[in-house]
Design a protein around this motif. Structure first.
Motif, PDB file in Angstrom:
ATOM      1  N   LEU A   1      -0.703  13.960  86.860  1.00 34.16           N
ATOM      2  CA  LEU A   1       0.070  14.284  85.661  1.00 34.16           C
ATOM      3  C   LEU A   1       1.228  15.190  86.049  1.00 34.16           C
ATOM      4  O   LEU A   1       1.027  16.246  86.633  1.00 34.16           O
ATOM      5  N   ILE A   2       2.462  14.756  85.746  1.00 36.46           N
ATOM      6  CA  ILE A   2       3.632  15.570  86.101  1.00 36.46           C
ATOM      7  C   ILE A   2       4.359  16.109  84.879  1.00 36.46           C
ATOM      8  O   ILE A   2       5.179  17.017  85.001  1.00 36.46           O
ATOM      9  N   SER A   3       4.039  15.568  83.695  1.00 36.50           N
ATOM     10  CA  SER A   3       4.680  16.057  82.482  1.00 36.50           C
ATOM     11  C   SER A   3       3.845  15.673  81.274  1.00 36.50           C
ATOM     12  O   SER A   3       3.295  14.562  81.220  1.00 36.50           O
ATOM     13  N   GLU A   4       3.756  16.582  80.321  1.00 34.63           N
ATOM     14  CA  GLU A   4       3.051  16.283  79.073  1.00 34.63           C
ATOM     15  C   GLU A   4       3.648  17.127  77.964  1.00 34.63           C
ATOM     16  O   GLU A   4       4.058  18.256  78.178  1.00 34.63           O
ATOM     17  N   ARG A   5       3.760  16.494  76.799  1.00 32.41           N
ATOM     18  CA  ARG A   5       4.208  17.212  75.608  1.00 32.41           C
ATOM     19  C   ARG A   5       3.840  16.403  74.379  1.00 32.41           C
ATOM     20  O   ARG A   5       3.568  15.209  74.462  1.00 32.41           O
ATOM     21  N   VAL A   6       3.824  17.066  73.254  1.00 31.99           N
ATOM     22  CA  VAL A   6       3.509  16.415  71.986  1.00 31.99           C
ATOM     23  C   VAL A   6       4.761  16.459  71.124  1.00 31.99           C
ATOM     24  O   VAL A   6       5.419  17.497  71.022  1.00 31.99           O
ATOM     25  N   VAL A   7       5.073  15.318  70.499  1.00 30.87           N
ATOM     26  CA  VAL A   7       6.265  15.202  69.665  1.00 30.87           C
ATOM     27  C   VAL A   7       5.889  14.628  68.302  1.00 30.87           C
ATOM     28  O   VAL A   7       4.820  14.020  68.153  1.00 30.87           O
ATOM     29  N   GLY A   8       6.762  14.834  67.346  1.00 35.03           N
ATOM     30  CA  GLY A   8       6.607  14.217  66.028  1.00 35.03           C
ATOM     31  C   GLY A   8       5.248  14.423  65.414  1.00 35.03           C
ATOM     32  O   GLY A   8       4.717  15.531  65.383  1.00 35.03           O
ATOM     33  N   ASP A   9       4.655  13.320  64.929  1.00 32.04           N
ATOM     34  CA  ASP A   9       3.366  13.344  64.236  1.00 32.04           C
ATOM     35  C   ASP A   9       2.177  13.326  65.197  1.00 32.04           C
ATOM     36  O   ASP A   9       1.232  12.558  65.015  1.00 32.04           O
ATOM     37  N   GLY A  10       2.231  14.144  66.246  1.00 32.69           N
ATOM     38  CA  GLY A  10       1.120  14.221  67.188  1.00 32.69           C
ATOM     39  C   GLY A  10       1.126  13.144  68.247  1.00 32.69           C
ATOM     40  O   GLY A  10       0.078  12.775  68.779  1.00 32.69           O
ATOM     41  N   VAL A  11       2.289  12.610  68.572  1.00 33.89           N
ATOM     42  CA  VAL A  11       2.420  11.604  69.618  1.00 33.89           C
ATOM     43  C   VAL A  11       2.531  12.329  70.962  1.00 33.89           C
ATOM     44  O   VAL A  11       3.401  13.177  71.146  1.00 33.89           O
ATOM     45  N   ALA A  12       1.638  12.017  71.885  1.00 34.92           N
ATOM     46  CA  ALA A  12       1.626  12.672  73.199  1.00 34.92           C
ATOM     47  C   ALA A  12       2.418  11.845  74.197  1.00 34.92           C
ATOM     48  O   ALA A  12       2.219  10.631  74.311  1.00 34.92           O
ATOM     49  N   ILE A  13       3.324  12.496  74.906  1.00 38.19           N
ATOM     50  CA  ILE A  13       4.060  11.848  75.987  1.00 38.19           C
ATOM     51  C   ILE A  13       3.464  12.352  77.294  1.00 38.19           C
ATOM     52  O   ILE A  13       3.517  13.545  77.585  1.00 38.19           O
TER      53      ILE A  13
END
Length: 189
Positions: A169-181
């Motif tokens: 895993l090199i990057s993780e974040r949560v955007v909008g309505d709980g969508v995980a990138i």
């Protein structure tokens, strides 16, 4: 040498079938039930703008070729003008601008493409192609936009594999309505 990245919309249970609703799947269009927000939209735009070529399976290619040429804007312009490679044994004369059919051995063709491209070669959708590239350990980076839903049925990104594949895993974040990138790269060892 380029980098081969697979980017997918997936549910929590790994389904990536028909996120846009054009294929007749019983839960088709499931991604539209969630707002990915400005940050999620920016992620997808940045991803496309940093792409140097598209690598697509025939079905995804045909869907994209039917939709994108009539669209306008920065995203559409990039999609329409960049080199596109479609893996197919049946498609002979692609009509979408800058498209080339790859009909030979997938591993050899993907290797040649990676060697001849300086930047990012990105696979969107393309179920069978994505699974084959993962199985043959040809994916340098896996970019998942995980939507907060369990669909229960449908085509899954990860099927049976012949061996364990280590990812980091090199990057993780949560955007909008709980969508995980989540962005993974191939790990050694």
């Amino acid at each position: 040498m380029g980098k081969l990245a697979v980017t997918e919309f997936v549910s929590v249970d790994g389904v990536f079938e028909d996120p846009g609703g054009a294929e007749g799947y019983e839960h088709g269009g499931w991604t539209f039930e969630y707002d990915r927000g400005d940050d999620g939209n920016k992620f997808k735009l940045d991803e496309v703008m940093a792409s140097d070529a598209l690598l697509l399976g025939r079905k995804t290619y045909e869907g994209f070729a039917a939709a994108w040429p009539s669209r306008e804007g920065e995203f559409a312009d990039k999609f329409n003008n960049m080199p596109k490679y479609v893996v197919s044994t049946t498609l002979k004369e692609p009509e979408w601008t800058n498209s080339t059919v790859l009909a030979g051995d997938l591993a050899q063709e993907a290797g040649r493409l990676r060697d001849s491209t300086a930047g990012n070669i990105v696979v969107h959708g393309s179920c069978q192609l994505a699974q084959t590239l993962l199985e043959r350990d040809l994916v340098d980076e896996l970019r998942l936009m995980v939507f907060p839903v369990v669909l229960g049925s449908g085509k899954r990104l990860f099927g049976q594999t012949s061996a364990k594949r280590r990812m980091r895993l090199i990057s993780e974040r949560v955007v909008g309505d709980g969508v995980a990138i989540l962005i993974y790269e191939r790990a050694s060892g």
